[in-house]
Design an enzyme around this catalytic site. Structure first.
Site, PDB file in Angstrom:
ATOM      1  N   SER A  70       0.842  -1.187   0.000  1.00 45.96           N
ATOM      2  CA  SER A  70       0.000   0.000   0.000  1.00 45.96           C
ATOM      3  C   SER A  70       0.878   1.238   0.000  1.00 45.96           C
ATOM      4  O   SER A  70       1.989   1.223   0.537  1.00 45.96           O
ATOM      5  CB  SER A  70      -0.893   0.012   1.249  1.00 45.96           C
ATOM      6  OG  SER A  70      -1.555   1.259   1.392  1.00 45.96           O
ATOM      7  N   TYR A  96       0.252   0.104  10.676  1.00 50.57           N
ATOM      8  CA  TYR A  96      -0.140  -0.457   9.386  1.00 50.57           C
ATOM      9  C   TYR A  96       0.867  -0.066   8.308  1.00 50.57           C
ATOM     10  O   TYR A  96       1.258  -0.886   7.471  1.00 50.57           O
ATOM     11  CB  TYR A  96      -1.533   0.056   9.011  1.00 50.57           C
ATOM     12  CG  TYR A  96      -2.044  -0.455   7.693  1.00 50.57           C
ATOM     13  CD1 TYR A  96      -2.440  -1.780   7.539  1.00 50.57           C
ATOM     14  CD2 TYR A  96      -2.142   0.395   6.586  1.00 50.57           C
ATOM     15  CE1 TYR A  96      -2.917  -2.247   6.323  1.00 50.57           C
ATOM     16  CE2 TYR A  96      -2.622  -0.070   5.369  1.00 50.57           C
ATOM     17  CZ  TYR A  96      -3.001  -1.390   5.247  1.00 50.57           C
ATOM     18  OH  TYR A  96      -3.467  -1.858   4.038  1.00 50.57           O
TER      19      TYR A  96
END
Length: 209
Positions: A70, A96
């Site tokens: 990501s 994350y």
């Protein structure tokens, strides 16, 4: 539920067998046991795929490994000596982001360690999925925002990386919308990638191939 980085007894190296772990008390217990080796975020996003890839090393010869990373990796602060982020301020997006840095670094290092396997990572875009369902704020965002991609659109680059001619793909590279992109500098550091590989072997109790 307690924060995933809250101090608990370390169960690293111990084995717990939980029956009936598909739901209810068994599932809750299994998740909690797992949380006391490593945080769920680094387990689910990096250590589990790292372990599976190593266990499938021989069958994967001549094949491909595609890591769903990501662009959130740009906000990460990955430290292979502190995979649990115990010595940094805990933020959901920061943890994350670090896990997504690990995806990109793993793909690059796998290309160096296993040149017979085509290993890549990619950014699917911001996709309307169940991501963030444990947070009311994120759950609202991922359900309501009009500009989010469909899961089908998010999967396009993964499918392309799986099907495209090998000559069209750079081993170890990071892709966005079927195009190679350079990730944030830290996620492109080969020394950090090598350190992560070593730390991940230790975390998953694997021996170097």
């Amino acid at each position: 539920m307690t924060p995933e980085n809250e101090a608990v007894e370390d169960l690293t190296g111990r084995v717990a067998v939980v029956t009936g772990a598909n739901s209810g008390i068994g599932l809750a217990a299994a998740l909690e046991f797992a949380r006391r080796g490593w945080t769920l975020t680094i387990q689910a996003n990096h250590l589990a795929p790292f372990l599976l890839s190593n266990l499938l090393r021989e069958p994967l010869r001549g094949g491909r490994i595609i890591n769903t990373a990501s662009d959130a990796h740009r906000g990460g602060t990955l430290d292979p000596d502190d995979l649990n982020s115990e010595h940094r301020k805990y933020t959901t997006l920061g943890i994350y982001g670090s896990a997504k840095q690990a995806n990109i670094l793993f793909a690059a290092e796998a290309a160096r360690q296993w040149p017979d396997i085509l290993s890549t990572s990619y950014h699917p875009g911001i996709v309307r999925t169940r991501f963030g369902r444990d947070s009311a704020t994120y759950d609202f965002f991922y359900k309501r925002m009009p500009f989010l991609r469909t899961p089908e659109k998010g999967a396009e680059t993964m499918i392309w990386l799986a099907e495209a001619d090998r000559s069209a793909i750079t081993n170890g590279a990071y892709y966005v919308d079927k195009r190679e992109r350079r990730p944030q500098a830290k996620a492109a550091d080969p020394h950090l990638a090598a350190r992560l590989w070593t730390a991940s072997l230790a975390a998953t109790a694997l021996t170097p191939a």
